[in-house]
Design a protein around this motif. Structure first.
Motif, short mmCIF file in Angstrom:
data_model
loop_
_atom_site.label_atom_id
_atom_site.label_comp_id
_atom_site.label_asym_id
_atom_site.label_seq_id
_atom_site.Cartn_x
_atom_site.Cartn_y
_atom_site.Cartn_z
N ARG A 4 -20.29 -40.43 14.97
CA ARG A 4 -19.08 -41.75 15.17
C ARG A 4 -20.14 -43.16 15.05
N ARG A 5 -21.18 -42.84 16.08
CA ARG A 5 -22.00 -43.95 16.21
C ARG A 5 -23.58 -43.45 16.68
N ASP A 7 -26.96 -44.70 18.32
CA ASP A 7 -27.53 -45.92 19.06
C ASP A 7 -29.10 -45.60 19.03
N THR A 18 -27.85 -50.22 16.17
CA THR A 18 -26.80 -49.35 16.25
C THR A 18 -26.21 -49.38 14.99
N ASP A 20 -22.73 -48.17 13.27
CA ASP A 20 -21.59 -47.66 13.51
C ASP A 20 -20.83 -47.19 12.40
N GLY A 75 -25.58 -42.01 21.10
CA GLY A 75 -24.34 -41.85 19.96
C GLY A 75 -23.19 -41.38 20.55
N GLU A 83 -13.77 -37.60 21.12
CA GLU A 83 -15.20 -38.54 20.97
C GLU A 83 -16.04 -38.04 22.40
#
Length: 238
Positions: A4-5, A7, A18, A20, A75, A83
């Motif tokens: 999802r993301r 970092d 980041t 995203d 992340g 999530e």
């Protein structure tokens, strides 16, 4: 599992960076393209993702800005539809942290990787020019069989080889070079027989036209003969 993301908190050339990818779309493809100039950090981001999953490598080459003790990746991973936030530090034990900063078991991530090691995951899902070239050479050198075996074993697809053998047997039943008993060979033989029969009864258009004219003439003569016979029969009766 879905990223999802990512970092890049202190990793390589990045500090508090980041990437995203947003929430998973309800409909349509979930495809994202990360692009940039050479040395922009694309390979660094890919390595960071792998380090998040499997741990920062013992002799990581991404410490040129941040010391090993300061390196940190984070992340958000979507696991089983939920999530989860993780952070990874550079240390031999307890390097995986949850959203609260508490150490968690590696199973929190590895249980969603189907038993894949870092090397297997990188070979199968983290492709670049170098890995594509190296992987192609490995498969060629092993004549393909070992490559298929390693792939099915690492991906948990042990049944794939059996399925492939069944499909190959089915394909051989349909067609095999210089074979006479395959389904396609028998159909070709039947087609040749039907073609011969058609040629035996086939007639040229000009010949057919002549025969059709003769048939019409004969039919007309026959009809006249029947009419004349009826007239003669009537006269004889009177």
């Amino acid at each position: 599992m879905r990223l999802r993301r990512l970092d890049l908190i202190r990793y390589g050339k990045f500090t508090d960076a980041t990437i995203d990818f947003g929430p998973k779309p309800q409909t349509g493809p979930d495809l994202h393209i990360v692009f940039g100039l050479n040395e922009a950090g694309k390979s660094t981001a890919l390595s960071g993702y792998l380090d998040l999953l499997f741990g920062i490598e013992e002799r990581s080459r991404y410490n040129f800005l941040h010391e090993y003790s300061a390196m940190r990746i984070g992340g958000a991973l979507e696991l089983g539809g939920e999530e989860h936030i993780f952070t990874r530090t550079k240390q031999r034990a307890n390097s995986l942290l949850n959203a609260a900063g508490q150490p968690v078991s590696e199973m929190a991530i590895s249980s969603h990787l189907a038993g894949l090691s870092r090397d297997a995951y990188e070979t199968m899902f983290s492709l670049d020019d170098e890995t594509l070239e190296a992987g192609g050479k490995s498969i060629l050198e092993s004549r393909g069989d070992l490559g298929k075996l390693l792939f099915t074993a690492s991906a948990g697809l042990g049944h794939a080889s059996d399925t492939l053998r069944l499909l190959e047997a089915e394909a051989d039943g349909l067609y095999r070079k210089q074979a006479h008993g395959t389904e396609l060979a028998l159909l070709k033989k039947r087609l040749a027989e039907l073609k011969s029969r058609r040629e035996a009864v086939d007639t040229l258009a000009s010949t057919f036209e002549t025969l059709e004219t003769e048939r019409l003439d004969a039919t007309e003569k026959y009809d006249r003969s029947i009419t004349e016979r009826s007239v003669l029969s009537a006269r004889l009766e009177t």
